[in-house]
Design an enzyme around this catalytic site. Structure first.
Site, short mmCIF file in Angstrom:
data_model
loop_
_atom_site.label_atom_id
_atom_site.label_comp_id
_atom_site.label_asym_id
_atom_site.label_seq_id
_atom_site.Cartn_x
_atom_site.Cartn_y
_atom_site.Cartn_z
N THR A 76 94.30 22.20 32.70
CA THR A 76 95.38 21.28 33.07
C THR A 76 95.65 20.25 31.98
O THR A 76 94.74 19.85 31.24
CB THR A 76 95.00 20.54 34.37
OG1 THR A 76 95.92 19.47 34.60
CG2 THR A 76 93.61 19.94 34.31
N TYR A 100 89.94 14.84 38.82
CA TYR A 100 90.47 16.20 38.67
C TYR A 100 90.45 16.61 37.18
O TYR A 100 89.90 17.65 36.82
CB TYR A 100 91.91 16.25 39.21
CG TYR A 100 92.60 17.58 38.96
CD1 TYR A 100 92.23 18.71 39.67
CD2 TYR A 100 93.63 17.69 38.03
CE1 TYR A 100 92.86 19.93 39.46
CE2 TYR A 100 94.26 18.90 37.80
CZ TYR A 100 93.88 20.02 38.52
OH TYR A 100 94.50 21.21 38.30
O1 LIG Z 1 104.92 11.11 46.78
C1 LIG Z 1 104.92 11.15 45.55
C2 LIG Z 1 104.25 12.17 44.82
C3 LIG Z 1 104.30 12.14 43.44
N1 LIG Z 1 104.96 11.15 42.80
C4 LIG Z 1 105.01 11.12 41.33
O2 LIG Z 1 105.57 12.33 40.89
C5 LIG Z 1 104.92 12.76 39.68
C6 LIG Z 1 104.37 14.14 39.88
O3 LIG Z 1 103.33 14.06 40.83
P1 LIG Z 1 102.64 15.37 41.46
O4 LIG Z 1 101.64 14.88 42.47
O5 LIG Z 1 103.68 16.31 41.91
O6 LIG Z 1 101.93 16.03 40.22
P2 LIG Z 1 100.80 15.43 39.28
O7 LIG Z 1 101.49 15.07 38.01
O8 LIG Z 1 99.97 14.40 39.92
O9 LIG Z 1 99.83 16.69 39.22
C7 LIG Z 1 100.18 17.82 38.54
O10 LIG Z 1 99.77 17.64 37.23
C8 LIG Z 1 98.38 17.43 37.09
C9 LIG Z 1 98.16 17.05 35.69
O11 LIG Z 1 98.48 15.69 35.56
C10 LIG Z 1 97.63 18.65 37.55
O12 LIG Z 1 97.73 19.69 36.63
C11 LIG Z 1 98.09 19.08 38.93
O13 LIG Z 1 97.56 20.33 39.27
C12 LIG Z 1 99.55 19.09 39.08
O14 LIG Z 1 99.91 19.25 40.42
C13 LIG Z 1 103.86 11.73 39.39
O15 LIG Z 1 104.35 10.84 38.45
C14 LIG Z 1 103.64 11.01 40.72
O16 LIG Z 1 103.29 9.66 40.58
C15 LIG Z 1 105.62 10.15 43.50
O17 LIG Z 1 106.22 9.25 42.91
N2 LIG Z 1 105.57 10.19 44.85
#
Ligand SMILES: O=c1ccn([C@@H]2O[C@H](COP(=O)(O)OP(=O)(O)O[C@H]3O[C@H](CO)[C@H](O)[C@H](O)[C@H]3O)[C@@H](O)[C@H]2O)c(=O)[nH]1
Length: 283
Positions: A76, A100
């Site tokens: 990741t 993670y």
């Molecule tokens: O309710 C929400 C959910 C997410 N976000 C934002 O949207 C973006 C994307 O969030 P996600 O939870 O969809 O994804 P992540 O970036 O946290 O996680 C993803 O990227 C990660 C690496 O950072 C891992 O690889 C993981 O498996 C993958 O799902 C982030 O900035 C998060 O803060 C919001 O504002 N509100």
């Protein structure tokens, strides 16, 4: 051969995989992914380490004991942490800022040691934000509990949730919200098949970024979802989420060179396919 979750996967990729397996020895390669997904990692770090590190080491040692010599590992971009430069290439410092990312980083190190001293060869694929669904609407993204931005926003547009909460609007980005590089799952699937072929042709251990090279802010993502769905939905702003990096955008040149891989799908394709799947799926 018995197929796991891929049985439900995209038919075109299934046929390509069948061809790869026919051509080479099917018993000496394997692929394994995150056993627990992100989002909950700060809430249950012990469970995360037990599953991602303990579980992965068990699988790795059993596989190597059974003669597996080549491996595709789902890593990741979370192993990078905060951006020192954007886009990030594979030489970017790995300083993960959440459990993670740290668990995945630990397994990357183990795989590197097993490659150096125990004869393993591996492709470590550093996914950026895996997203989107099969275009025929057969499989899509579904987590319990749901923590991911695209499914949550689509469910808000469908009226299945009250609205969408943006985590943080004071980041140093063009509109104050986090920037991510959303990559279609079909592009990821394509890269996996290429990674298998690379290994089966004798390729050495390598780590590769899988992203499009294009960053999208949370606000831009919400705008794309409103446009594709034709629906407005309530959006509220909250504090930053713990463990979120400001910006994660891939430099994907190495994957292009090593695998001959270029992502085919845009953010619009991702949102369209996800919208189609969620609209048809009653959860
Ligand atoms: O309710 C929400 C959910 C997410 N976000 C934002 O949207 C973006 C994307 O969030 P996600 O939870 O969809 O994804 P992540 O970036 O946290 O996680 C993803 O990227 C990660 C690496 O950072 C891992 O690889 C993981 O498996 C993958 O799902 C982030 O900035 C998060 O803060 C919001 O504002 N509100």
């Amino acid at each position: 051969m018995k197929w796991g979750p891929l049985e439900q996967g995209d038919i075109r990729d299934r046929q390509r995989l069948d061809e790869v397996f026919k051509k080479y020895r099917p018993d000496a390669i394997m692929h394994f992914a995150a056993l627990i997904e992100v989002g909950q990692s700060t809430k249950d770090p012990v469970g995360f380490y037990e599953t991602n590190v303990g579980g992965s080491l068990n699988v790795l040692s059993a596989a190597m004991g059974a003669g597996v010599e080549a491996l595709v590992f789902s890593s990741t971009c979370a192993t990078y942490g905060l951006p020192h430069q954007v886009p990030m290439d594979e030489t970017h410092e790995q300083e993960p800022i959440n459990p993670y990312g740290r668990t995945k980083f630990v397994i990357e190190q183990a795989i590197k040691d097993f490659s150096a001293y125990a004869g393993l060869r591996a492709v470590m694929l550093r996914y950026f934000n895996a997203a989107g669904a099969d275009f025929q609407g057969r499989i899509g993204e579904w987590h319990t509990p749901e923590t991911h931005a695209i499914p949550l926003a689509i469910e808000a547009a469908l009226g299945r949730r009250q609205g969408f909460t943006v985590f943080g609007s004071d980041y140093e980005t063009r509109d104050g919200t986090c920037v991510r590089d959303y990559i279609h799952v079909l592009d990821l699937a394509d890269a996996h098949i290429r990674a298998l072929e690379y290994l089966l042709n004798g390729g050495e251990t390598v780590e590769l970024n899988l992203g499009t090279g294009t960053g999208t802010t949370v606000k831009e993502l919400l705008a794309a979802i409103s446009e594709v769905s034709g629906r407005a939905f309530p959006v509220e702003y909250a504090e930053r989420r713990e463990g979120d990096s400001t910006t994660l955008v891939a430099d994907n040149h190495k994957a292009q060179t090593v695998l001959g891989w270029t992502p085919q799908y845009s953010l619009n394709d991702i949102v369209r396919s996800a919208w189609n799947w969620h609209s048809k799926t009653n959860r």
